[in-house]
Scaffold this motif. Structure first.
Motif, PDB file in Angstrom:
ATOM      1  N   ILE A  11       0.899  -1.078   0.047  1.00 43.58           N
ATOM      2  CA  ILE A  11      -0.016   0.061  -0.023  1.00 43.58           C
ATOM      3  C   ILE A  11       0.924   1.184   0.067  1.00 43.58           C
ATOM      4  N   HIS A  17      -7.342   4.973   6.027  1.00 49.75           N
ATOM      5  CA  HIS A  17      -8.435   4.058   5.494  1.00 49.75           C
ATOM      6  C   HIS A  17      -8.216   2.579   6.411  1.00 49.75           C
ATOM      7  N   PHE A  19      -7.844  -0.757   5.551  1.00 49.37           N
ATOM      8  CA  PHE A  19      -7.338  -1.687   4.601  1.00 49.37           C
ATOM      9  C   PHE A  19      -7.570  -3.393   4.836  1.00 49.37           C
ATOM     10  N   SER A  22      -8.117  -6.437   2.787  1.00 51.65           N
ATOM     11  CA  SER A  22      -7.158  -6.817   2.105  1.00 51.65           C
ATOM     12  C   SER A  22      -6.181  -7.862   2.571  1.00 51.65           C
ATOM     13  N   ILE A  28       0.034  -6.580   5.116  1.00 46.48           N
ATOM     14  CA  ILE A  28      -0.028  -5.374   4.679  1.00 46.48           C
ATOM     15  C   ILE A  28       1.411  -4.619   4.778  1.00 46.48           C
ATOM     16  N   LEU A  62      -1.801  -2.706  -4.098  1.00 43.36           N
ATOM     17  CA  LEU A  62      -3.162  -2.090  -3.789  1.00 43.36           C
ATOM     18  C   LEU A  62      -3.464  -0.757  -4.134  1.00 43.36           C
ATOM     19  N   SER A  64      -4.287   2.825  -4.369  1.00 46.11           N
ATOM     20  CA  SER A  64      -4.807   3.565  -3.291  1.00 46.11           C
ATOM     21  C   SER A  64      -4.026   4.951  -3.624  1.00 46.11           C
ATOM     22  N   TYR A  89     -10.486  -1.949  -4.891  1.00 44.44           N
ATOM     23  CA  TYR A  89     -11.641  -1.952  -3.987  1.00 44.44           C
ATOM     24  C   TYR A  89     -12.772  -1.872  -4.927  1.00 44.44           C
ATOM     25  N   TYR A  96     -11.942  -6.522  -1.964  1.00 46.40           N
ATOM     26  CA  TYR A  96     -11.075  -6.199  -3.083  1.00 46.40           C
ATOM     27  C   TYR A  96     -11.246  -7.175  -4.097  1.00 46.40           C
TER      28      TYR A  96
END
Length: 108
Positions: A11, A17, A19, A22, A28, A62, A64, A89, A96
């Motif tokens: 990310i 946010h 997440f 995911s 992450i 991801l 974003s 998303y 996702y």
């Protein structure tokens, strides 16, 4: 006995946010924890490369944050692995969607 390695979900940065949706795809990893200006593309590239150079072909980007950050991260992943796994998303399902693009046939 072989252990399965968990994929990583890259990310751009922790924007506040949630997440968590995911997490089903992997751990992450935030590519930066410092503020990067969208016109400082050289710095974005250098910061992202430090993380993504050690990525695996099964890892994800991801989508974003700033478009330029997504573009640079995607370019690095394609340069390193000749493919990319994206997580996009879907507001309707609040989940996702995984999309993979294989670039190995370019240049043939």
């Amino acid at each position: 006995m072989r252990t399965l390695k968990m994929s990583k979900v890259y990310i751009m940065f922790d924007s506040g946010h949630n997440f968590n949706a995911s997490l089903e795809y992997g751990e992450i990893i935030y590519l930066t924890n410092i503020k990067l200006h969208r016109f400082d593309t050289d710095k974005i590239y250098k910061v992202f490369l430090k993380e993504l150079i050690n990525s695996d072909p099964e890892d994800f980007i991801l989508i974003s944050a700033l478009n330029v950050m997504n573009a640079i991260a995607c370019c690095i992943m394609v340069a390193v692995h000749h493919k990319i796994n994206l997580l996009i998303y879907n507001n309707m399902t609040e989940a996702y969607v995984k999309k993979t693009i294989d670039f190995t046939d370019i240049g043939e």
